[in-house]
Design a protein around this motif. Structure first.
Motif, mmCIF file in Angstrom:
data_model
loop_
_atom_site.group_PDB
_atom_site.id
_atom_site.type_symbol
_atom_site.label_atom_id
_atom_site.label_comp_id
_atom_site.label_asym_id
_atom_site.label_seq_id
_atom_site.Cartn_x
_atom_site.Cartn_y
_atom_site.Cartn_z
ATOM 1 N N ARG A 1 40.821 48.275 26.004
ATOM 2 C CA ARG A 1 39.898 48.866 25.839
ATOM 3 C C ARG A 1 40.292 49.670 27.163
ATOM 4 O O ARG A 1 41.236 49.948 27.915
ATOM 5 C CB ARG A 1 38.755 48.109 26.654
ATOM 6 N N VAL A 2 39.532 51.628 26.927
ATOM 7 C CA VAL A 2 40.172 52.177 28.120
ATOM 8 C C VAL A 2 39.626 52.293 29.482
ATOM 9 O O VAL A 2 38.511 51.289 29.798
ATOM 10 C CB VAL A 2 38.990 53.527 27.649
ATOM 11 N N ARG A 3 40.204 51.707 29.782
ATOM 12 C CA ARG A 3 39.896 51.514 31.976
ATOM 13 C C ARG A 3 38.642 51.968 32.590
ATOM 14 O O ARG A 3 37.485 51.368 33.081
ATOM 15 C CB ARG A 3 41.628 51.833 32.486
ATOM 16 N N THR A 4 37.737 53.301 31.921
ATOM 17 C CA THR A 4 37.192 54.240 32.352
ATOM 18 C C THR A 4 35.590 53.431 31.912
ATOM 19 O O THR A 4 34.692 53.009 32.488
ATOM 20 C CB THR A 4 37.361 55.551 31.833
ATOM 21 N N SER A 5 35.636 51.888 30.871
ATOM 22 C CA SER A 5 35.114 51.345 30.204
ATOM 23 C C SER A 5 34.994 50.133 30.606
ATOM 24 O O SER A 5 34.120 48.665 30.133
ATOM 25 C CB SER A 5 34.575 51.578 29.085
ATOM 26 N N MET A 6 35.427 49.791 31.472
ATOM 27 C CA MET A 6 35.672 48.813 32.811
ATOM 28 C C MET A 6 35.225 48.530 33.856
ATOM 29 O O MET A 6 35.521 49.583 34.527
ATOM 30 C CB MET A 6 37.528 48.355 32.480
ATOM 31 N N SER A 7 35.237 47.129 33.935
ATOM 32 C CA SER A 7 35.114 47.174 35.661
ATOM 33 C C SER A 7 35.703 45.537 36.223
ATOM 34 O O SER A 7 36.283 44.787 35.249
ATOM 35 C CB SER A 7 33.479 46.730 36.081
ATOM 36 N N THR A 8 35.574 46.014 37.292
ATOM 37 C CA THR A 8 36.579 44.308 38.646
ATOM 38 C C THR A 8 35.756 43.742 38.520
ATOM 39 O O THR A 8 34.296 43.852 39.272
ATOM 40 C CB THR A 8 37.228 44.942 39.114
ATOM 41 N N ARG A 9 35.551 42.240 38.233
ATOM 42 C CA ARG A 9 34.985 41.364 39.043
ATOM 43 C C ARG A 9 36.372 40.111 39.977
ATOM 44 O O ARG A 9 37.639 40.194 38.822
ATOM 45 C CB ARG A 9 34.074 39.912 37.905
ATOM 46 N N LYS A 10 36.197 39.702 40.367
ATOM 47 C CA LYS A 10 36.880 38.237 41.371
ATOM 48 C C LYS A 10 36.532 36.891 40.547
ATOM 49 O O LYS A 10 35.754 36.242 40.240
ATOM 50 C CB LYS A 10 36.420 38.001 42.544
ATOM 51 N N PHE A 11 37.882 36.648 40.060
ATOM 52 C CA PHE A 11 38.391 35.164 39.763
ATOM 53 C C PHE A 11 39.373 34.530 39.640
ATOM 54 O O PHE A 11 40.611 35.158 40.484
ATOM 55 C CB PHE A 11 38.783 35.528 38.049
ATOM 56 N N ILE A 12 39.250 33.107 40.298
ATOM 57 C CA ILE A 12 39.857 32.856 41.529
ATOM 58 C C ILE A 12 40.618 33.516 42.463
ATOM 59 O O ILE A 12 42.514 33.450 42.599
ATOM 60 C CB ILE A 12 40.794 32.126 40.475
ATOM 61 N N GLY A 13 39.735 34.230 43.758
ATOM 62 C CA GLY A 13 40.001 35.090 44.684
ATOM 63 C C GLY A 13 40.818 36.134 44.337
ATOM 64 O O GLY A 13 41.636 36.687 45.232
ATOM 65 N N LYS A 14 40.710 36.542 42.916
ATOM 66 C CA LYS A 14 41.841 37.637 42.697
ATOM 67 C C LYS A 14 40.970 38.890 41.685
ATOM 68 O O LYS A 14 40.398 37.964 40.772
ATOM 69 C CB LYS A 14 42.929 36.997 41.623
ATOM 70 N N TRP A 15 40.951 39.997 41.942
ATOM 71 C CA TRP A 15 40.109 40.942 40.996
ATOM 72 C C TRP A 15 40.785 41.595 40.157
ATOM 73 O O TRP A 15 42.085 41.245 39.966
ATOM 74 C CB TRP A 15 39.673 42.100 42.097
#
Length: 84
Positions: A46-60
């Motif tokens: 997907r285009v990066r502007t349509s994504m968000s970040t979440r923390k999984f196992i200590g890494k975003w």
């Protein structure tokens, strides 16, 4: 004289190219926001502007926003409407 058009061909073993068009379908666009990235959860590009970040196992990690299912439904609606 011009060169004949090159098409991507895969050998019978399915592991190697006989011939391949140069370049990548995921090349970065002129602006950073136009680049694509794969979702950490579903793997869809997907285009990066349509994504968000979440923390999984200590890494975003980059993930679909607001969720993978909502992004799939939005993309399907856009294709049905003739927008993509």
């Amino acid at each position: 004289m011009s060169k004949p058009a090159t098409k991507t061909k895969i050998l019978q073993d399915g592991l190697h190219y006989q011939s391949k068009v140069s370049g990548s379908p995921f090349s970065a666009a002129a602006s950073f926001g136009g680049a694509t990235m794969s979702c950490f959860l579903c793997g869809t590009h997907r285009v990066r502007t349509s994504m968000s970040t979440r923390k999984f196992i200590g890494k975003w990690q980059a993930v679909c926003a607001p969720s993978c299912q909502a992004a799939k439904e939005f993309a399907a609606a856009a294709v049905a409407a003739g927008g993509g």
